[in-house]
Design an enzyme around this catalytic site. Structure first.
Site, short mmCIF file in Angstrom:
data_model
loop_
_atom_site.label_atom_id
_atom_site.label_comp_id
_atom_site.label_asym_id
_atom_site.label_seq_id
_atom_site.Cartn_x
_atom_site.Cartn_y
_atom_site.Cartn_z
N CYS A 1 0.82 -1.23 0.00
CA CYS A 1 0.00 0.00 0.00
C CYS A 1 0.85 1.27 0.00
CB CYS A 1 -0.95 0.00 1.18
SG CYS A 1 -2.13 -1.35 1.10
N HIS B 1 -3.25 7.64 1.60
CA HIS B 1 -3.65 6.29 1.20
C HIS B 1 -5.05 6.05 1.76
CE1 HIS B 1 -3.91 2.11 0.57
NE2 HIS B 1 -3.65 1.75 1.82
N ASN C 1 -10.03 0.10 -0.23
CA ASN C 1 -8.56 0.18 -0.22
C ASN C 1 -8.03 -0.46 -1.51
OD1 ASN C 1 -5.83 -0.14 0.20
ND2 ASN C 1 -6.03 -0.88 2.30
#
Ligand SMILES: CC(C)(COP(=O)(O)OP(=O)(O)OC[C@H]1O[C@@H](n2cnc3c(N)ncnc32)[C@H](O)[C@@H]1OP(=O)(O)O)[C@@H](O)C(=O)NCCC(=O)NCCS
Length: 323
Positions: free
Chosen positions: A114, A250, A280
């Site tokens: 990520c 993020h 996500n």
């Protein structure tokens, strides 16, 4: 005069299929209310059968090139952040190169889960500052739907697929923090935390595997490490949070996003939020949020932007740029 990596184009791609939280109620012991209140996620996109990471990355890259009015042949390098490449090798980046019809330059993948887009931006910036490239496509693209355990309610409701791209170009500037371009980067990792978020398979273990996460432990690290890396990058650019127009974080969980903004002393009015619509999307989430934030009219030329991300490794980092 100072050489700077300046964003001249943005683009994104989201697969057609949208899955609302309520769909998970049919197969899992979960509710729309739980997912929404614990994560901020309302829906996510899932890639179609046969649709790959490089397909989505190429679509986002084409949009970024079109926005900049540039041909693929004018690009010197592609840096693609992904943990879900189409094949073990070659890199998804070389597949994008071919899909764009680009026969020169070089292309490679960056894998920092990520945090991948922060790592990719820092690498692209270094290529530009060292004179090895004048124009770099930096892409984040993921098909996390392929590594979900659909029986694990604590993970499968949180992730989605998509891609975002930035086209960076070397430009000469006076070199102040008022000039456009990437101003500072900060990268970190700490492998002691490798068991908090990982995929339990891979090439050398002979199965693709599924994502496994100790969500509450990751959460604990996230807010503290994200605020710290963002502040470190700002300090490197001789700036403070008072200078920030937008945090583009993020997009993993709205509570992490809110907690980080609060720790940095910034209001949610200064944060671009897309987690409700994308879930996500790992390395794709920041370029998606930058592209969507720009198309919403939130991000404008001259704005000071801080991006920050954390993911498996743990790996985390931040990039400060003047848009
Ligand atoms: C995953 C996350 C949303 C869970 O929220 P949380 O408040 O920490 O919840 P916990 O993990 O402590 O679980 C609380 C309860 O909810 C349950 N639960 C987990 N997923 C659920 C779901 N989809 N629906 C309903 N209940 C669920 C758990 O089983 C647990 O039940 P128990 O108390 O009976 O054992 C949160 O930890 C998180 O977002 N962590 C960070 C994850 C992340 O962003 N990772 C990516 C970084 S790149």
């Amino acid at each position: 005069m100072t050489r700077r990596a300046v964003v001249i184009g943005t683009g994104h791609y989201l697969p057609e299929r949208v899955v609302e939280n309520a769909e998970f109620e049919k197969t899992l012991d979960t509710t729309d209310e739980w997912i929404r209140s614990r994560s901020g996620i309302e829906r996510r996109h899932f890639a179609a059968e046969g649709e790959t990471t490089s397909d989505m990355a190429a679509a986002a890259a084409k949009a970024a090139l079109a926005e900049a009015g540039m041909e693929a042949e004018s690009v010197d390098a592609i840096v693609l952040a992904t943990s879900t490449a189409d094949l073990t090798f070659p890199s998804a980046a070389t597949m994008v190169q071919s899909k764009l019809g680009m026969t020169r330059g070089f292309a490679f993948d960056v894998q920092a889960v990520c945090a991948g887009f922060a790592y990719a931006l820092a690498n692209a910036n270094a290529l530009i500052l060292s004179g090895q490239a004048d124009r770099v496509l930096v892409i984040g693209a993921e098909t996390f739907s392929r590594i979900m355990d659909w029986t694990d309610r604590s993970t499968c409701v949180l992730f989605g697929d998509g891609a975002g791209a930035l086209l960076l170009e070397a430009q000469e500037s006076a070199g102040t923090s008022d000039d456009r371009g990437i101003l500072a980067t900060d990268l970190n990792s700490d492998g002691r935390y490798k068991d908090l978020l990982y995929v339990d398979g891979g090439v050398s273990t002979q199965n693709t595997g599924h994502l496994r996460m100790q969500g509450n432990q990751v959460f604990r690290h996230a807010v503290e490490k994200l605020a710290k890396t963002a502040n470190t990058a700002l300090e490197r650019a001789n700036l403070t949070t008072a200078d920030v127009d937008w945090i583009v974080p993020h997009q993993a969980n709205i509570r992490i996003i809110q907690g980080t903004a609060k720790k940095m002393g910034l209001s949610m009015d200064n944060v671009v939020v897309t987690v409700q619509d994308h879930g996500n999307t790992s390395a794709a989430s920041i370029p998606l949020a930058l592209s969507v934030g720009k198309s919403r009219g939130q991000i404008k030329e001259g704005d000071l932007i801080v991006t920050e991300a954390i993911g498996g490794g743990l790996a985390w980092g931040a990039v400060v740029l003047r848009w």
